[in-house]
Write an enzyme that holds these catalytic residues in place. Structure first.
Site, PDB file in Angstrom:
ATOM      1  N   GLN A 150       0.783  -1.407   0.074  1.00  0.00           N
ATOM      2  CA  GLN A 150       0.059   0.053  -0.026  1.00  0.00           C
ATOM      3  C   GLN A 150       0.887   1.028   0.047  1.00  0.00           C
ATOM      4  O   GLN A 150       0.550   2.378   0.593  1.00  0.00           O
ATOM      5  CB  GLN A 150      -0.975  -0.173   1.261  1.00  0.00           C
ATOM      6  CG  GLN A 150      -1.833  -1.337   1.125  1.00  0.00           C
ATOM      7  CD  GLN A 150      -2.787  -1.156   2.385  1.00  0.00           C
ATOM      8  OE1 GLN A 150      -2.841  -0.072   3.187  1.00  0.00           O
ATOM      9  NE2 GLN A 150      -3.563  -2.225   2.413  1.00  0.00           N
ATOM     10  N   CYS A 151       2.004   1.065  -0.727  1.00  0.00           N
ATOM     11  CA  CYS A 151       2.929   2.330  -0.761  1.00  0.00           C
ATOM     12  C   CYS A 151       2.614   2.921  -2.202  1.00  0.00           C
ATOM     13  O   CYS A 151       2.607   2.224  -3.130  1.00  0.00           O
ATOM     14  CB  CYS A 151       4.518   1.883  -0.822  1.00  0.00           C
ATOM     15  SG  CYS A 151       5.677   3.014  -0.705  1.00  0.00           S
ATOM     16  N   GLY A 152       3.263   4.250  -2.375  1.00  0.00           N
ATOM     17  CA  GLY A 152       3.245   5.140  -3.561  1.00  0.00           C
ATOM     18  C   GLY A 152       4.359   4.124  -4.504  1.00  0.00           C
ATOM     19  O   GLY A 152       4.028   4.539  -5.854  1.00  0.00           O
TER      20      GLY A 152
END
Length: 159
Positions: free
Chosen positions: A34-36
């Site tokens: 769930q990271c950029g």
């Protein structure tokens, strides 16, 4: 203790160690769903597929150390990676990669290249040569197709 001797577990819970990849060039990456930077999974898989026959193995180590960006269970993480990015490279159990409770693997990686002294964010990359020694460290924002990373991998594979 060498990097190869540090006990690990695969994402399915099976015992493992880096000795399972003896003689290979390793790209060790702390990953998160769930990271950029999560789209790097696609590039990491492409890098693995294009270089594995030459001896490169990409190894993913999920970590929830940065803004809670890897909250899932092992099954959820693996399903996410395979469904969204077709990840086929080896994945390992979620671990702590920074702070006083960091996994011994990350303590050893940071001892080898300590600047800065902690992991900066998800998708930081460590390149390990065929001899089991850490060669280089790459910023999380370094894309898997970055020329500097590819050059370092190619040099390690040729060594």
């Amino acid at each position: 203790m060498t990097l190869a001797e540090i006990p690990l577990k695969t994402i399915s819970g099976a015992p493992a160690s880096l000795s399972d990849y003896a003689g290979k060039v390793l790209l060790i990456v702390n990953v998160a769903s769930q990271c950029g930077l999560t789209p790097q999974y696609e590039g990491l898989e492409a890098l693995y597929r294009s270089h594995r026959d030459a001896g490169l193995v990409v190894l993913g180590f999920p970590a929830n150390d940065f803004a809670g960006q890897e909250p899932g269970s092992a099954a959820e993480i693996m399903a996410f990676c395979t469904t969204n990015f077709g990840v086929d490279f080896p994945m390992f159990e979620k671990m702590v990669v920074k702070g006083p409770d960091k996994h011994p693997l990350y303590a050893a990686l940071l001892d080898a290249i300590p600047d800065p002294s902690e992991i900066r964010w998800n998708f930081e990359k460590f390149l390990v040569g065929r001899d089991g020694k850490v060669i280089a460290r790459f910023d999380p924002r370094t894309a898997p197709d970055d020329p500097a990373l590819i050059t370092a991998i190619d040099a390690a594979l040729a060594a």
